[in-house]
Scaffold this motif. Structure first.
Motif, mmCIF file in Angstrom:
data_model
loop_
_atom_site.group_PDB
_atom_site.id
_atom_site.type_symbol
_atom_site.label_atom_id
_atom_site.label_comp_id
_atom_site.label_asym_id
_atom_site.label_seq_id
_atom_site.Cartn_x
_atom_site.Cartn_y
_atom_site.Cartn_z
ATOM 1 N N ILE A 118 0.846 -1.199 0.000
ATOM 2 C CA ILE A 118 0.000 0.000 0.000
ATOM 3 C C ILE A 118 0.877 1.243 0.000
ATOM 4 C CG2 ILE A 118 -1.680 1.341 1.325
ATOM 5 C CD1 ILE A 118 -2.891 -1.271 2.276
ATOM 6 N N ALA A 119 0.494 2.190 -0.829
ATOM 7 C CA ALA A 119 1.155 3.492 -0.886
ATOM 8 C C ALA A 119 0.112 4.582 -0.664
ATOM 9 C CB ALA A 119 1.831 3.690 -2.245
ATOM 10 N N VAL A 120 0.580 5.771 -0.337
ATOM 11 C CA VAL A 120 -0.283 6.931 -0.133
ATOM 12 C C VAL A 120 0.196 8.030 -1.075
ATOM 13 C CG1 VAL A 120 -1.048 8.699 1.498
ATOM 14 C CG2 VAL A 120 -0.662 6.370 2.293
ATOM 15 N N ILE A 121 -0.757 8.663 -1.776
ATOM 16 C CA ILE A 121 -0.421 9.824 -2.591
ATOM 17 C C ILE A 121 -1.362 10.965 -2.229
ATOM 18 C CG2 ILE A 121 0.465 8.437 -4.512
ATOM 19 C CD1 ILE A 121 -2.089 9.187 -6.061
ATOM 20 N N GLY A 122 -0.861 12.175 -2.374
ATOM 21 C CA GLY A 122 -1.704 13.322 -2.099
ATOM 22 C C GLY A 122 -1.160 14.573 -2.758
ATOM 23 N N TYR A 123 -2.075 15.456 -3.088
ATOM 24 C CA TYR A 123 -1.744 16.734 -3.706
ATOM 25 C C TYR A 123 -2.074 17.861 -2.732
ATOM 26 C CZ TYR A 123 -1.822 20.745 -6.790
ATOM 27 O OH TYR A 123 -1.580 21.968 -7.336
#
Length: 183
Positions: A118-123
């Protein structure tokens, strides 16, 4: 439960709780399969078209994507002033932000994401949250912060970070390129 369609991909609303606060995240239509997962943390106005488009693209690449609801039902900002105030609360109260992220990660796992993939991405505001995922030692293999705030309160102690981190701040890149071109 409601669904939304983005580029032919269906996103299903998943309701979950933080105490008495109802949260409404969105998961891609491949939920239930055993696949790597990506948690998407939206920008400061909450779940938006950019987050939905990212989820659809990640699904096409073979990931289960879950878009977190950080603010909760009835708390979605309607303008920049309210977005700044609400996002500011979570930036100052990083433990509350990390808790909401952790709850969303649990929903991603419940919907089939392989726990150790699992990875997390955010802007922007979500990029700040991606970094908080790493700082909070949440169980993710990597985080991507795009245009997120990299600073933290100086009174917070630094701890070991095992998560892989990618920080993309385009404004910094443009300035670096401009310096290189001038030289």
């Amino acid at each position: 439960m409601s669904t939304g369609t983005v580029f032919g991909q269906k996103l299903k609303t998943i309701s979950y709780q933080d105490g008495s606060q109802k949260l409404n995240g969105l998961v891609t239509s491949n939920a239930g399969k055993k696949l790597p997962g990506v948690l998407i943390l939206p920008a400061w106005k909450g779940i938006d078209e950019e987050a939905k488009t990212a989820a659809a693209e990640l699904e096409k690449q073979g990931y289960i994507a879950f878009i977190a609801d950080i603010y909760g039902e009835g708390n979605i900002p309607t303008d920049n002033a309210s977005a700044g105030k609400t996002a500011g609360y979570y930036k100052q109260n990083y433990d509350a932000y990390q808790k909401r992220i952790s709850l969303a990660l649990e929903q991603l796992k419940k919907n089939g994401a392989i726990s150790n993939k699992i990875a997390v991405i955010g802007y922007c505001f979500g990029g700040t949250g991606a970094l908080e995922s790493a700082r909070g030692a949440l169980p993710v293999v990597g985080v991507v912060s795009i245009h997120g705030s990299i600073g933290k309160d100086q009174t917070r102690k630094n701890g070991p970070i095992a998560t892989k981190i990618l920080v993309e701040n385009p404004a910094d890149v443009r300035e670096s390129l401009r310096k290189i071109i001038i030289i």
